[in-house]
Design an enzyme around this catalytic site. Structure first.
Site, mmCIF file in Angstrom:
data_model
loop_
_atom_site.group_PDB
_atom_site.id
_atom_site.type_symbol
_atom_site.label_atom_id
_atom_site.label_comp_id
_atom_site.label_asym_id
_atom_site.label_seq_id
_atom_site.Cartn_x
_atom_site.Cartn_y
_atom_site.Cartn_z
ATOM 1 C CE LYS A 9 -0.327 -0.645 4.975
ATOM 2 N NZ LYS A 9 -1.198 -1.028 6.089
ATOM 3 C CE1 TYR A 19 12.188 31.859 4.975
ATOM 4 C CE2 TYR A 19 12.744 29.534 4.699
ATOM 5 C CZ TYR A 19 12.372 30.753 4.151
ATOM 6 O OH TYR A 19 12.180 30.874 2.814
HETATM 7 C C1 PLP Z 1 -0.546 -2.022 6.782
HETATM 8 C C2 PLP Z 1 -1.125 -3.308 7.233
HETATM 9 C C3 PLP Z 1 -0.296 -4.387 7.567
HETATM 10 C C4 PLP Z 1 1.211 -4.275 7.611
HETATM 11 O O1 PLP Z 1 1.628 -3.737 8.831
HETATM 12 P P1 PLP Z 1 3.180 -3.525 9.176
HETATM 13 O O2 PLP Z 1 3.160 -3.046 10.560
HETATM 14 O O3 PLP Z 1 3.681 -2.501 8.207
HETATM 15 O O4 PLP Z 1 3.836 -4.835 8.995
HETATM 16 C C5 PLP Z 1 -0.894 -5.591 7.853
HETATM 17 N N1 PLP Z 1 -2.237 -5.734 7.851
HETATM 18 C C6 PLP Z 1 -3.057 -4.712 7.567
HETATM 19 C C7 PLP Z 1 -4.532 -4.930 7.589
HETATM 20 C C8 PLP Z 1 -2.540 -3.465 7.260
HETATM 21 O O5 PLP Z 1 -3.358 -2.461 6.990
#
Ligand code: PLP
Length: 380
Positions: free
Chosen positions: A40, A273
């Protein structure tokens, strides 16, 4: 560390380190658990196209994304196996998800109805991707309530009998990566097991190949990870630490940028800044071509370090949109065009993702997904 001399700043991605992290997770899970790498958010900012290409050589069960658009992008890139959409899809997105053969995860009864309706308009094959149900065992943001199986279990079975295969069930752990989180994780696992027991009343859940899963990175690398049909690791694959039970990951991402300006400073000179830093003595500052518009957190101004010539030097003043100034008085021979390491190794020194995210008051996930499109992703 060599790259196009015209590049001002870039991310280096080590594909072999990614593969080693996958192997670490696999070794922990054992052979009975299928791997669903989470890709993702553009594969946590690394660039989904190359990440998926590399991971496909490692025979994953499928891929996990958050949104329907991300799933469709994988299909457009030719990914053919299961693609599971893990965030609750909006009702209006469900027909296109079904059309793209994405595996939806469902969290409420209205979504079950919407999938059934979409399937009438667009009948899939009985061996199509079907759906997984999410169970809320404590995360509280999505999923069917673990105490109300009698309310949603039969509805999912009815969807299955109506032609949309119900292929799996899962929950998401909220504290597997926290020190002291084992008791909370144990409670979630116990609730999930209770759900599975109650679901034995629904024939779909007894079909061979029905999938049960709960492990993120942290759980995949802990004792609770290996006894499920699938695991869904994300951050560890990309070089983020994954909690008290996990070994350190191999670093995957480095951030480098070039010196674009040098200044001999005198006592009293100010920088950035708000002029929040004043030189106390004669020295040298270097302006480096990376700022918060590249995704380098502005919170790191005046409090972080970078590497040049294999040594740590401090950031001085606030981080600007496009540049960061560092005090190279201890490495005064650093010249225009030389490479500065914000994240990663230089000689024997290293700045890790978790060091940076802790200093910035955030987590590795936010650093990784915050790198912007201005940084080319260079695979090494
Ligand atoms: C993002 C996600 C993961 C992965 O989690 P990590 O902590 O990055 O390993 C697993 N399951 C779901 C449903 C997620 O949304």
């Amino acid at each position: 560390m060599s790259t196009d001399p015209r590049s001002r700043a870039w991310l280096e991605i080590d594909g072999d380190a990614l593969a080693r992290n996958v192997a670490t997770v696999r070794a922990s899970l054992g052979p009975g658990t299928g791997l669903v790498p989470m890709v993702k958010a553009d594969a946590y900012g690394l660039g989904v196209s190359r990440v998926v290409e590399r991971l496909q050589t490692m025979d994953p069960w499928g891929f996990g994304v958050a949104t329907v658009a991300e799933g469709r992008e994988l299909r457009e890139r030719g990914v053919q196996g299961p693609v599971v959409v893990f965030s609750p899809a909006g009702l209006a997105e469900i027909p296109e998800a079904v059309a793209a053969d994405l595996t939806l995860t469902l969290s409420h009864l209205r979504a079950l109805e919407a999938v059934a309706e979409a399937a009438v308009d667009l009948p899939g094959s009985p061996d199509g991707p079907g759906v997984h149900l999410e169970v809320d065992t404590g995360m509280g943001r999505a999923g069917f309530d673990w105490r109300e199986v009698e309310r949603w279990g039969p509805a999912a079975q009815a969807l299955h009998d109506g032609g949309v295969p119900w292929r799996g069930i899962y929950t998401h752990l909220h504290s597997a990566d926290e020190a002291g989180g084992d008791a909370a994780t144990g409670q979630q696992v116990e609730r999930f097991r209770r759900v599975l027991e109650e679901l034995r009343a629904q024939p779909a859940t007894r079909t061979p190949g029905f999938l049960r899963h709960l492990a993120n990175s942290a759980a995949s690398l802990s004792p609770v990870g290996g006894e499920w049909d699938l695991a869904r690791p994300g951050v560890f694959l990309y070089g983020g630490e994954a909690g008290p039970h996990a070994p350190p990951p191999d670093p995957v991402v480095s951030l480098r940028a070039r010196v674009v300006h040098r200044k001999e400073v005198r006592p009293g000179d100010t920088v950035g800044y708000g002029a929040t830093h004043t030189a106390g003595a004669e020295g040298v500052w270097a302006t480096v071509a990376c700022g918060y518009a590249d995704g380098w957190p502005r919170a790191l101004g005046n409090r972080s370090e970078v590497l040049v010539h294999g040594v740590r030097v401090p950031v001085v003043g606030r981080i600007s949109m496009d540049v960061t100034v560092v005090d190279i008085s201890t490495a005064p021979s650093v010249s225009l065009g030389e490479v500065v390491t914000f994240l990663g190794c230089d000689g024997n020194e290293a700045i890790t993702l978790d060091e940076v995210s802790t200093l910035a008051g955030t987590i590795s996930y936010e650093i990784l997904t915050g790198f912007t499109s201005r940084l080319p992703r260079v695979w090494v």
